[in-house]
Design an enzyme around this catalytic site. Sequence first.
Site, PDB file in Angstrom:
ATOM      1  N   LEU A   1      -6.742   2.949   6.136  1.00 51.99           N
ATOM      2  CA  LEU A   1      -5.950   3.089   7.358  1.00 51.99           C
ATOM      3  C   LEU A   1      -6.822   2.875   8.587  1.00 51.99           C
ATOM      4  O   LEU A   1      -6.376   2.340   9.594  1.00 51.99           O
ATOM      5  CB  LEU A   1      -5.280   4.460   7.405  1.00 51.99           C
ATOM      6  CG  LEU A   1      -4.187   4.662   6.351  1.00 51.99           C
ATOM      7  CD1 LEU A   1      -3.690   6.095   6.355  1.00 51.99           C
ATOM      8  CD2 LEU A   1      -3.024   3.699   6.579  1.00 51.99           C
ATOM      9  N   ASN A   2      -8.069   3.286   8.479  1.00 46.33           N
ATOM     10  CA  ASN A   2      -8.981   3.087   9.601  1.00 46.33           C
ATOM     11  C   ASN A   2      -9.160   1.602   9.910  1.00 46.33           C
ATOM     12  O   ASN A   2      -9.247   1.201  11.071  1.00 46.33           O
ATOM     13  CB  ASN A   2     -10.328   3.722   9.243  1.00 46.33           C
ATOM     14  CG  ASN A   2     -10.932   4.413  10.416  1.00 46.33           C
ATOM     15  OD1 ASN A   2     -10.225   5.007  11.226  1.00 46.33           O
ATOM     16  ND2 ASN A   2     -12.244   4.326  10.530  1.00 46.33           N
TER      17      ASN A   2
ATOM     18  N   ILE B   1       7.188   1.581   2.846  1.00 42.83           N
ATOM     19  CA  ILE B   1       6.077   0.744   2.375  1.00 42.83           C
ATOM     20  C   ILE B   1       6.327  -0.719   2.780  1.00 42.83           C
ATOM     21  O   ILE B   1       7.221  -1.379   2.228  1.00 42.83           O
ATOM     22  CB  ILE B   1       5.916   0.852   0.842  1.00 42.83           C
ATOM     23  CG1 ILE B   1       5.816   2.324   0.419  1.00 42.83           C
ATOM     24  CG2 ILE B   1       4.692   0.051   0.385  1.00 42.83           C
ATOM     25  CD1 ILE B   1       4.722   3.125   1.105  1.00 42.83           C
TER      26      ILE B   1
ATOM     27  N   PHE C   1       0.863  -1.183   0.000  1.00 38.83           N
ATOM     28  CA  PHE C   1       0.000   0.000   0.000  1.00 38.83           C
ATOM     29  C   PHE C   1       0.897   1.230   0.000  1.00 38.83           C
ATOM     30  O   PHE C   1       1.676   1.426   0.938  1.00 38.83           O
ATOM     31  CB  PHE C   1      -0.836  -0.059   1.278  1.00 38.83           C
ATOM     32  CG  PHE C   1      -1.753   1.105   1.553  1.00 38.83           C
ATOM     33  CD1 PHE C   1      -3.058   1.118   1.072  1.00 38.83           C
ATOM     34  CD2 PHE C   1      -1.337   2.168   2.357  1.00 38.83           C
ATOM     35  CE1 PHE C   1      -3.919   2.162   1.377  1.00 38.83           C
ATOM     36  CE2 PHE C   1      -2.207   3.210   2.663  1.00 38.83           C
ATOM     37  CZ  PHE C   1      -3.503   3.215   2.165  1.00 38.83           C
TER      38      PHE C   1
ATOM     39  N   LEU D   1       1.139   5.041   0.227  1.00 39.12           N
ATOM     40  CA  LEU D   1       0.548   6.354   0.506  1.00 39.12           C
ATOM     41  C   LEU D   1       1.655   7.313   0.963  1.00 39.12           C
ATOM     42  O   LEU D   1       1.851   8.380   0.368  1.00 39.12           O
ATOM     43  CB  LEU D   1      -0.538   6.240   1.589  1.00 39.12           C
ATOM     44  CG  LEU D   1      -1.161   7.572   2.038  1.00 39.12           C
ATOM     45  CD1 LEU D   1      -1.943   8.220   0.906  1.00 39.12           C
ATOM     46  CD2 LEU D   1      -2.077   7.368   3.254  1.00 39.12           C
ATOM     47  N   THR D   2       2.393   6.913   2.032  1.00 32.00           N
ATOM     48  CA  THR D   2       3.431   7.775   2.595  1.00 32.00           C
ATOM     49  C   THR D   2       4.520   8.067   1.566  1.00 32.00           C
ATOM     50  O   THR D   2       4.881   7.206   0.767  1.00 32.00           O
ATOM     51  CB  THR D   2       4.039   7.066   3.825  1.00 32.00           C
ATOM     52  OG1 THR D   2       3.024   6.927   4.802  1.00 32.00           O
ATOM     53  CG2 THR D   2       5.209   7.847   4.414  1.00 32.00           C
TER      54      THR D   2
ATOM     55  N   SER E   1      -9.783   5.524   4.681  1.00 24.29           N
ATOM     56  CA  SER E   1     -10.707   4.461   5.096  1.00 24.29           C
ATOM     57  C   SER E   1      -9.946   3.137   5.270  1.00 24.29           C
ATOM     58  O   SER E   1     -10.264   2.343   6.149  1.00 24.29           O
ATOM     59  CB  SER E   1     -11.834   4.301   4.070  1.00 24.29           C
ATOM     60  OG  SER E   1     -11.314   3.819   2.847  1.00 24.29           O
TER      61      SER E   1
ATOM     62  N   ARG F   1      -5.698   0.458  11.401  1.00 19.52           N
ATOM     63  CA  ARG F   1      -5.463   0.989  12.745  1.00 19.52           C
ATOM     64  C   ARG F   1      -6.342   0.281  13.772  1.00 19.52           C
ATOM     65  O   ARG F   1      -5.943   0.093  14.913  1.00 19.52           O
ATOM     66  CB  ARG F   1      -5.767   2.489  12.766  1.00 19.52           C
ATOM     67  CG  ARG F   1      -4.750   3.290  12.019  1.00 19.52           C
ATOM     68  CD  ARG F   1      -5.242   4.685  11.720  1.00 19.52           C
ATOM     69  NE  ARG F   1      -4.208   5.408  10.988  1.00 19.52           N
ATOM     70  CZ  ARG F   1      -4.394   6.604  10.454  1.00 19.52           C
ATOM     71  NH1 ARG F   1      -5.571   7.202  10.551  1.00 19.52           N
ATOM     72  NH2 ARG F   1      -3.415   7.203   9.825  1.00 19.52           N
TER      73      ARG F   1
ATOM     74  N   GLU G   1       1.072   4.318  10.860  1.00 15.76           N
ATOM     75  CA  GLU G   1      -0.406   4.279  10.832  1.00 15.76           C
ATOM     76  C   GLU G   1      -0.978   5.410  11.665  1.00 15.76           C
ATOM     77  O   GLU G   1      -1.899   5.228  12.476  1.00 15.76           O
ATOM     78  CB  GLU G   1      -0.910   2.933  11.360  1.00 15.76           C
ATOM     79  CG  GLU G   1      -0.508   1.772  10.475  1.00 15.76           C
ATOM     80  CD  GLU G   1      -1.539   1.454   9.421  1.00 15.76           C
ATOM     81  OE1 GLU G   1      -2.533   2.214   9.309  1.00 15.76           O
ATOM     82  OE2 GLU G   1      -1.342   0.479   8.700  1.00 15.76           O
TER      83      GLU G   1
END
Lengths: 262, 395
Positions: B245-246, B166, B132, B134-135, B243, B249, B370
């Site tokens: 990450l939610n 990643i 994934f 993102l960062t 969503s 987490r 996260e």
Amino acid sequence: MNHIVCLAYVPDTETKIKIGADGKSIDESDVKWIVSPYDEYALEEAIKTKETKGGTVTVVTFGPAKADVGLRECLARGANEAVRIAADGLAQVDSLGVAKLLAAAIKPMPFDVLWLGNKGVGTDAQTLVPMLAEFLDLPHVNLVTKLEWKDGAVTCWREIEGAKEVVETPLPALIAAQKGLNEPRYASLKGIMAAKKKTIAVKTPADLGVDVAAVSGDKAAVRWTKLELPPARQAVKLIPADDPAKAAEELLRLLRDEAKVL
Amino acid sequence: MAFGGVDFLGIDDMLSPDELAVRELVRDFVESDILPIIEECAWEGRFPRELVPRMAALNLFGATISEYGLPGLGNVAYGLIMQELERGDSGIRSFASVQSALVMYPIYSYGSKAQKDRWIPALGKGEAIGCFGLTEPDFGSNPGGMRTAARKDGDSWVLNGSKAWITNGSIADVAVVWAKVGGPDGKVRGFLVEKGTSGFTTSEHRMKMSLRASVTSQLAFQDCRVGADALLPGVEGLKGPLSCLNQARYGIAWGGIGSAMATYTAALDYARSRKQFGDRPIASHQMVQEKLAFMISEITKGQLLALRLGRMKDAGTLKPEHVSLGKRNNVWVARECARLAREILGANGIAGEYPVFRHLANIESVFTYEGTHDIHTLVLGQAVTGIPSYNPPAP
């Protein structure tokens, strides 16, 4: 081919056993319960055989309500149905009584192979296999480590003292598994979810027409009168070895006078 | 002696039989397959890839999905999986979190039918690994500032930019990559970029002192051309990645408790058997008892918190700030427990014969990934004051 697997729900082999207040039962408070490892070999072989040859696997146990957890685990691994003979509230039933109860439950069920572990790891009585075979009038092969299926028969490799014995038995038969037969699988999460939807058939001894009073408590042929833990190991005694001749003399003295083995 | 769990308050009574069965299954797997090898893996900096097919056979990937032959577990059972895996190792839990919550979840929730058919079964069976993206090197807590861009060119998309930190990056068969479409103020969209696509390269972060049994990589995109069908059609804007990450987490709120259980149990066992000042175990010392009492108190509160989050997630009432509360608190619990356990173990606290220092080092990553601990603090601050401190209104 249809399979029935009998299993015992026993304290985890790593449990630190504590003796109960009555001095003749175990304190079950911190005990983790598991399906007896030898029964797991039996179950695995039944499921493997079902997967290649078709049929069903039914698991049967004699135990209290908590044994349902063990039955569900078997369903999650691939057994189709589960039967529990309710032991809730009963006085202690010995192996002969368990054999009678299991035989009564199994008699009306159609099967080709009846599977057990060669022993439970609970009381380790190792008498159930031949007794159950006698009650059901079945040939039985114990301590099996390898199998070869034939038409209406099976060849079994069994462990005997210092050798392997190869025997053939017609089916239906009782086969009791020994360690080495296979490597039992894990359940899967999918299996657990599927098992959740199944019902466990619970039967009482009365449902099976067995007079449990005659095989339990004071009437049992084998009664537990006292449980004792093995004596605690004594501290190691180190003999100084500065002078080997003296050390050997001291060792002999200790073996003769204290350990009294000479 | 096999791990018997940590349950001071009888919280097991609040779990269903199938939730308990799921936990036992994963606990057994951790005990027999992860713990015997994990210290060596962490020492060597090796991800134990041989565990992937075994985890897949147990259905540990995408376990909450009920299509594609996956088990459709509830969220508490899913949380318990994360807890048990993290009792083994945060890196192994990270692998499973990424595969399930950050890769399978967005493909399942936002993907086209073709994308789902292609990837969900393969990812579930562990035949494909996902990551994934993102960062970025310059954008961590503020993902909205990302520079990775996607430009439409005829029937394809062209990606440029880079991603950092990643998990699974260089072993992934498919990367869920988030990029801006339409310039710096454009909308964030998700793309599925396959390993081997021209213009897409990865490199591992070297010399990691934490999560050493897990792969962490940089992803680079240089005029990386993917087809129109690489776009995740079902979501646009930051809510797509957020969503995901939610989900992840939420799992970490459980994972933190797993890590804390590992270090607490190691400390308790050690304190009972280590003797100093005569023949008395150090567990009889008041200062050791204070540490153990702190640990069991925080673990127990964390367990109740995680369980409540799971029940709310099943009921559909869980909000992102609730997840922030759980991630922030329970990873803090794990970090405190690791530190206290290391103190109780004395010199042995840094030795590889005990799991403590590995967990201690691992949890440092979990503390700031996260969503850092501080950012979750600000999410909670915003939830109770109504004021976003990272973007406060003008006075």
